[in-house]
Design a protein around this motif. Structure first.
Motif, short mmCIF file in Angstrom:
data_model
loop_
_atom_site.label_atom_id
_atom_site.label_comp_id
_atom_site.label_asym_id
_atom_site.label_seq_id
_atom_site.Cartn_x
_atom_site.Cartn_y
_atom_site.Cartn_z
N LEU A 251 39.15 36.32 48.08
CA LEU A 251 40.28 37.18 48.08
C LEU A 251 40.18 38.00 46.83
N GLU A 252 39.92 37.31 45.56
CA GLU A 252 39.97 38.08 44.37
C GLU A 252 39.19 39.44 44.61
N ALA A 253 37.91 39.52 45.24
CA ALA A 253 37.07 40.66 45.41
C ALA A 253 37.74 41.58 46.59
N MET A 254 38.17 41.17 47.57
CA MET A 254 38.90 41.94 48.39
C MET A 254 39.99 42.49 47.82
N GLU A 255 40.99 41.89 47.22
CA GLU A 255 42.22 42.32 46.55
C GLU A 255 41.79 43.43 45.39
#
Length: 266
Positions: A251-255
């Motif tokens: 999620l962090e990378a996608m965000e």
């Protein structure tokens, strides 16, 4: 190129429809259909017309989509004619008479000052027609088959015509904050019925807010959907350049990629 004759083109369409529905020599699929089975296609074709308009100026696409929608009218009219109810010509004559009746300032002696006055006169004419059909009440006649957001906007518009309305958009935002708090209060119990009820209230207020702002809630949501698709596609593309799939990136990378796409104006 000489455009086709309107009468000849219409008669040709009706002849094709009659042939398709012929119980002896027609198409088995077309012969098997009825009003209920065709209705979803009618709705779908109307949405495809709206989508062609939303995509931008493409006369050929719009012409084709309008043709698909016209076929639906011919289809329903043909099935009605088979039952002895009415024919395509009755449909055309009916809407013609209605347009003349609802535009006395164009086809009669009445005068309309501006677009707002015309809208009010139009609604008054529709109310008179509903009364003639014994449909009483300010909310009568709002089709139940409409998309829920559109129907909510129409219901609140009807209520507003008789004075049941917030004074401004700020009042609607206050109500939205109230409904948001009520939904938040239901989260710990996680009762699906209660959550659905409170979320429905929030969506209804959002439709009301769109009306107060002079916006169409369906169009607003369609734009948001398109924006989400663009940005998520950008996220997938950025991750693919690094040899990553969204499910593996976290999620962090996608965000982070989402924020980057937003910063680029996608």
């Amino acid at each position: 190129m000489t455009p086709p004759d309107p009468a000849e083109a219409t008669l040709a369409l009706l002849a094709v429809m009659a042939r398709l529905r012929d119980p002896d020599s027609g198409c088995p699929w077309d012969v098997a259909q009825d009003f209920a089975s065709i209705a979803p296609y009618t709705i779908e074709e109307a949405y495809e017309v709206a989508d062609a308009i939303r995509r931008g100026p493409d006369p050929a696409m719009l012409r084709d989509e309008l043709g698909d929608l016209l076929l639906q009218v011919a289809y329903h009219a043909r099935m009605a004619e088979e039952r002895g109810w009415f024919a395509f010509a009755d449909v055309a004559a009916g809407i013609t008479a209605k347009m003349i009746r609802r535009h006395p300032h164009v086809f009669g002696a009445a005068e309309i000052a501006d677009a707002a006055a015309q809208t009010a006169a139009w609604e008054d004419a529709k109310a008179a027609e509903r009364a003639a059909r014994a449909e009483t009440g300010a909310l009568a006649g709002v089709a139940t088959a409409l998309p829920a957001l559109t129907r909510a906007e129409k219901l609140t518009k009807r209520a507003a015509r008789v004075g049941f309305d917030w004074p401004d958009a700020a009042g609607v935002l206050d109500k939205l904050a109230e409904e948001t708090a009520e939904l938040r209060a239901e989260l710990p119990a996680a009762d699906p019925a209660r959550l659905a009820d409170e979320l429905g209230d929030m969506l209804f207020v959002m439709a009301n807010l769109a009306r107060k702002l002079g916006l169409d809630p369906e169009s607003c949501l369609a734009q948001a959907n398109a924006k989400f698709e663009r940005r998520f596609a950008a996220v997938e593309a950025a991750l693919a350049e690094r040899g990553q799939a969204p499910a593996d990136a976290g999620l962090e990378a996608m965000e982070a990629e989402w924020r980057a796409a937003k910063a680029r104006g996608l």
